[in-house]
Design a protein around this motif. Structure first.
Motif, PDB file in Angstrom:
ATOM      1  N   GLY A   1      -8.856   1.024   8.017  1.00 34.30           N
ATOM      2  CA  GLY A   1      -8.112   1.723   7.212  1.00 34.30           C
ATOM      3  C   GLY A   1      -8.292   1.594   5.717  1.00 34.30           C
ATOM      4  O   GLY A   1      -9.492   1.328   5.435  1.00 34.30           O
ATOM      5  N   LYS A   2      -7.361   1.732   4.743  1.00 37.43           N
ATOM      6  CA  LYS A   2      -7.701   1.874   3.548  1.00 37.43           C
ATOM      7  C   LYS A   2      -7.425   0.279   2.854  1.00 37.43           C
ATOM      8  O   LYS A   2      -7.242  -0.011   1.594  1.00 37.43           O
ATOM      9  CB  LYS A   2      -6.504   2.696   2.906  1.00 37.43           C
TER      10      LYS A   2
ATOM     11  N   GLY B   1      -9.043  -2.988   3.275  1.00 45.62           N
ATOM     12  CA  GLY B   1     -10.050  -3.631   2.583  1.00 45.62           C
ATOM     13  C   GLY B   1      -9.807  -5.344   3.372  1.00 45.62           C
ATOM     14  O   GLY B   1      -9.642  -6.148   2.731  1.00 45.62           O
TER      15      GLY B   1
ATOM     16  N   ASN C   1      -3.803   4.141   7.410  1.00 45.85           N
ATOM     17  CA  ASN C   1      -4.742   5.097   7.369  1.00 45.85           C
ATOM     18  C   ASN C   1      -4.742   6.057   6.040  1.00 45.85           C
ATOM     19  O   ASN C   1      -5.523   6.777   5.649  1.00 45.85           O
ATOM     20  CB  ASN C   1      -4.478   6.552   8.404  1.00 45.85           C
ATOM     21  N   GLU C   2      -3.538   5.556   5.003  1.00 43.54           N
ATOM     22  CA  GLU C   2      -3.306   6.473   3.607  1.00 43.54           C
ATOM     23  C   GLU C   2      -2.938   5.284   2.652  1.00 43.54           C
ATOM     24  O   GLU C   2      -2.490   4.288   3.002  1.00 43.54           O
ATOM     25  CB  GLU C   2      -2.547   7.626   3.636  1.00 43.54           C
ATOM     26  N   PHE C   3      -3.414   5.289   1.470  1.00 47.44           N
ATOM     27  CA  PHE C   3      -3.200   4.517   0.418  1.00 47.44           C
ATOM     28  C   PHE C   3      -1.802   5.243  -0.611  1.00 47.44           C
ATOM     29  O   PHE C   3      -2.228   6.618  -0.779  1.00 47.44           O
ATOM     30  CB  PHE C   3      -4.172   4.008  -0.361  1.00 47.44           C
TER      31      PHE C   3
ATOM     32  N   MET D   1       0.790  -1.201   0.102  1.00 46.75           N
ATOM     33  CA  MET D   1       0.058   0.111  -0.073  1.00 46.75           C
ATOM     34  C   MET D   1       0.892   1.118   0.054  1.00 46.75           C
ATOM     35  O   MET D   1       0.631   2.190  -0.720  1.00 46.75           O
ATOM     36  CB  MET D   1      -1.107  -0.106   1.210  1.00 46.75           C
TER      37      MET D   1
ATOM     38  N   ASP E   1      -1.812  -2.452  -5.257  1.00 46.89           N
ATOM     39  CA  ASP E   1      -3.325  -2.899  -4.777  1.00 46.89           C
ATOM     40  C   ASP E   1      -2.851  -4.131  -4.096  1.00 46.89           C
ATOM     41  O   ASP E   1      -2.302  -5.120  -4.835  1.00 46.89           O
ATOM     42  CB  ASP E   1      -4.131  -2.864  -5.998  1.00 46.89           C
TER      43      ASP E   1
ATOM     44  N   ASP F   1      -2.922  -2.468   8.387  1.00 46.80           N
ATOM     45  CA  ASP F   1      -3.974  -1.582   7.759  1.00 46.80           C
ATOM     46  C   ASP F   1      -3.442  -0.194   8.055  1.00 46.80           C
ATOM     47  O   ASP F   1      -2.883   0.111   9.026  1.00 46.80           O
ATOM     48  CB  ASP F   1      -5.172  -1.838   8.242  1.00 46.80           C
TER      49      ASP F   1
ATOM     50  N   ALA G   1       2.351   7.000   5.581  1.00 45.36           N
ATOM     51  CA  ALA G   1       1.108   6.287   6.322  1.00 45.36           C
ATOM     52  C   ALA G   1       1.344   5.456   7.438  1.00 45.36           C
ATOM     53  O   ALA G   1       2.643   4.773   7.522  1.00 45.36           O
ATOM     54  CB  ALA G   1       0.363   5.699   5.121  1.00 45.36           C
TER      55      ALA G   1
END
Length: 289
Positions: free
Chosen positions: A243-244, A246, A228-230, A202, A207, A226, A235
């Motif tokens: 988080g981002k 999934g 907080n940002e991608f 990430m 992805d 996980d 991050a």
């Protein structure tokens, strides 16, 4: 009702309650795996990379891992053992130090499943790393070998019957992209595979689902995060599922691949007091299943 009769009935009621409590307690161990560890039905081992608690000793890290409801640990080189020992978790650990580590693990009922991320500068040093891991009961060595050491690592994986995962740090590290990992695995031991760090993918703007699919059949271990940002190298970790990443989508992909192995919680934020977030991550992971 006279006093004697009241006392008799009171004692009888207490005995019945005590009997019920004892009966319930005796049944608890039979249901613990189904109730508390749903991931184990899938052949998944949920634990922590001791680096999550790098500010503490290995002994203290085990206390925190146990408190988080986790049953497996990935040790990392260089962490002080603690519990009266000033030695560190390297292949130079003395016989006494190794016995102490094994006792700490046994006392906490935590399994040392993996060791990493480790490196070595020569074939001789790599051999010492593998011999140490084997002696400690490790099943997976996670590493990022130099290109000229890949054949050495491949040979040692077979010699010691040890799984070896090539780990990805973010770009511009050597193995940041799964295509590079796949190329490194070509023609080498079947015991070699990938240690997938979904958080570092990430950070590199990759992805995680796409990367996992590329490595299908090669994944032997995960460093789980996980963020907080991608797409941002700065991050930071957040409790899994908030988080981002999934979380459910990643779980579904790994189920589809019939992955079997360990998820190492590697929480690299709030270093001094990350236990509540690691605990929440484990709960979120299990609830998502």
């Amino acid at each position: 009702m006279n006093l004697f009769k009241k006392l008799f009935l009171g004692c009888a009621a207490s005995a019945m309650l005590l009997g019920t409590a004892c009966s319930t307690a005796s049944k608890a161990p039979q249901t613990v795996n189904q109730t508390n560890y749903p991931e184990e039905k899938l052949g998944w081992k949920l634990g922590a990379q001791a680096y999550t608690f790098r500010l503490f000793t290995f002994a203290e890290a085990l206390d925190k891992i146990d408190a988080a409801g986790l049953r497996f640990v990935e040790a990392f080189p260089g962490q002080k053992i603690g519990a009266g020992s000033e030695e560190k978790m390297t292949y130079e650990l003395s016989k006494e130090g190794r016995e102490l580590v094994k006792k700490l693990l046994k006392d906490k009922k935590i399994t040392l499943h993996a060791y990493g991320v480790v490196g070595a500068k020569s074939a001789e040093e790599w051999d010492k790393v593998f011999a140490f891991a084997k002696d400690m009961g490790v099943k997976v060595i996670n590493c990022e070998p130099e290109e000229n050491m890949l054949d050495v690592v491949s040979t040692l994986a077979d010699k010691y019957d040890m799984l070896v995962g090539i780990h990805n740090h973010p770009t511009p590290s050597r193995y940041w992209n799964p295509d590079v990992v796949l190329e490194a695995l070509k023609g080498r031991s079947k015991r070699m595979g990938a240690t997938a760090d979904v958080g570092h993918w990430m950070r590199s703007g990759l992805d995680p689902i796409t990367c996992l699919k590329k490595l299908e059949g090669k994944i032997i271990h995960l460093h789980f995060k996980d963020l907080n940002e991608f797409g941002n190298k700065k991050a930071h970790d957040v409790p899994w599922g908030t988080g981002k990443l999934g979380l459910k989508e990643v779980q579904a992909e790994l189920k589809r691949q019939k992955f079997k192995g360990m998820f190492s919680a590697e929480y690299e934020y709030n270093w001094e007091n990350s236990l509540p977030e690691v605990t929440q991550s484990a709960q979120n992971f299990r609830n998502a299943l």
